[in-house]
Scaffold this active site. Structure first.
Site, PDB file in Angstrom:
ATOM      1  N   HIS A   1       0.834  -1.207   0.000  1.00 38.40           N
ATOM      2  CA  HIS A   1       0.000   0.000   0.000  1.00 38.40           C
ATOM      3  C   HIS A   1       0.865   1.251   0.000  1.00 38.40           C
ATOM      4  O   HIS A   1       2.072   1.198   0.250  1.00 38.40           O
ATOM      5  CB  HIS A   1      -0.920   0.028   1.224  1.00 38.40           C
TER       6      HIS A   1
ATOM      7  N   ASP B   1       0.654   4.946   1.986  1.00 37.08           N
ATOM      8  CA  ASP B   1      -0.090   5.448   3.140  1.00 37.08           C
ATOM      9  C   ASP B   1      -1.158   6.467   2.734  1.00 37.08           C
ATOM     10  O   ASP B   1      -0.873   7.473   2.084  1.00 37.08           O
ATOM     11  CB  ASP B   1       0.865   6.081   4.168  1.00 37.08           C
TER      12      ASP B   1
ATOM     13  N   HIS C   1       4.724   0.223   0.232  1.00 35.22           N
ATOM     14  CA  HIS C   1       5.447  -0.555   1.245  1.00 35.22           C
ATOM     15  C   HIS C   1       4.561  -1.659   1.807  1.00 35.22           C
ATOM     16  O   HIS C   1       3.341  -1.679   1.581  1.00 35.22           O
ATOM     17  CB  HIS C   1       5.996   0.341   2.354  1.00 35.22           C
TER      18      HIS C   1
ATOM     19  N   ARG D   1       4.057   6.346  14.451  1.00 40.80           N
ATOM     20  CA  ARG D   1       3.992   6.798  13.051  1.00 40.80           C
ATOM     21  C   ARG D   1       3.413   8.198  12.933  1.00 40.80           C
ATOM     22  O   ARG D   1       2.362   8.485  13.497  1.00 40.80           O
ATOM     23  CB  ARG D   1       3.133   5.826  12.246  1.00 40.80           C
TER      24      ARG D   1
END
Ligand code: SIN
Length: 283
Positions: A100, A102, A259, A274
């Protein structure tokens, strides 16, 4: 620290590891420039031996723009810009565990992610990255011409709908908490091929987690074309792999990468923090 960073490339396609840099303090102008040059060249920078407070993490992320506050994955009470990604020992990982980009389902998808590994497993839990610029370069000219004007619909539904993914996270019964909102079902359109606002380079901009369909194609055409693009864009020769250590900060550019967080450390805990940065509308 000199302005010449100590860089080790992670693969022939993308990614670099940096040691000897302290990200908890402001960088000198020269180091900051070298760092940003490396970021645009390698796409993924994996910086070892860091110790970041939440404030320092956010300050570092601000190098790239304004942090997102995620509409579904709940940020920390004290720092809403930070998502605490905890995978306890004995459980399966679920956050980011397929290819995907982000938050590509945002109107202004996240440009950059700054992920801090506070406690990582002794082995496993690596993150894979793939260059969507290289994926674009690999395609034939007739296919590039066909793809260039196309747009695709992105949605969070497949990853976040409690009807299919379970409602434990929405009930506060999971290590990561989700907030139920219309954002789960919203649909946004982005170009299938985007141009990077800084480097001017083109990349494919579709991903298996959030890209639902290509506008104007029938379902079988769209499904078939997307399956082929997902396949091409995750070939091993387009990838690099980050092996985490406690105190690693990995920063990546979502505008030209995908990623994949590998779920192969069932017996171990993994604790990450994150921050993502609000990007521009893809063009
Ligand atoms: C993410 O997908 O942003 C998380 C990646 C990871 O945990 O390695």
């Amino acid at each position: 620290m000199s302005d010449d960073l100590q860089i080790r490339e992670l693969s022939g396609a993308l990614g670099a590891e940096i040691r000897g840099l302290d990200l908890s303090r402001p960088l000198s102008e020269g180091t900051r420039k070298a760092f940003l040059d490396a970021f645009h060249r390698y796409g993924v920078l994996c910086i070892r031996d860091q110790k970041l407070t939440h404030e320092a993490h956010i300050a570092l992320a601000r190098t790239f723009g304004d942090p997102d506050v995620h509409p579904i994955a709940k940020g920390m009470e004290s720092h809403p810009e930070i998502i605490r990604v905890l995978k306890p020992a004995g459980e399966r990982a679920f956050f980011g565990t397929s290819w995907h980009t982000d938050n590509s389902f945002f109107e202004r998808p996240s440009s950059v992610t700054v992920l801090y590994g506070e406690k990582v497993p002794p082995v496993g839990g690596d993150t894979l990255y793939a260059s969507m610029e290289r994926a674009w370069e690999l395609l034939s000219e007739p296919l590039k011409r066909f793809l260039e004007p196309l747009r695709a619909v992105h949605s969070a539904r497949e990853a976040y709908d409690p009807k299919t993914t379970g409602d434990a996270k929405y009930r506060g019964d999971a290590p990561i908490q989700y907030v139920f909102s219309d954002a789960i079902y919203a649909e946004v359109e982005h170009p299938v091929v985007r141009t990077h606002p800084v480097t001017g380079r083109k990349s494919l901009y579709v991903n298996p987690m959030f890209t639902d369909r290509i506008v104007g194609l029938s379902k079988p055409e769209s499904d078939g074309l997307l399956a082929m693009l997902f396949d091409v864009s995750t070939r091993p020769e387009l990838t690099c792999r980050v092996r985490w250590e406690n105190g690693t900060v990995t920063i990546w550019d979502n505008r030209w990468l995908q990623h994949y967080a590998i779920d192969d450390y069932a017996d171990h805990e993994r604790l990450m923090y994150r921050v993502t940065i609000t990007g521009e509308r893809p063009v």
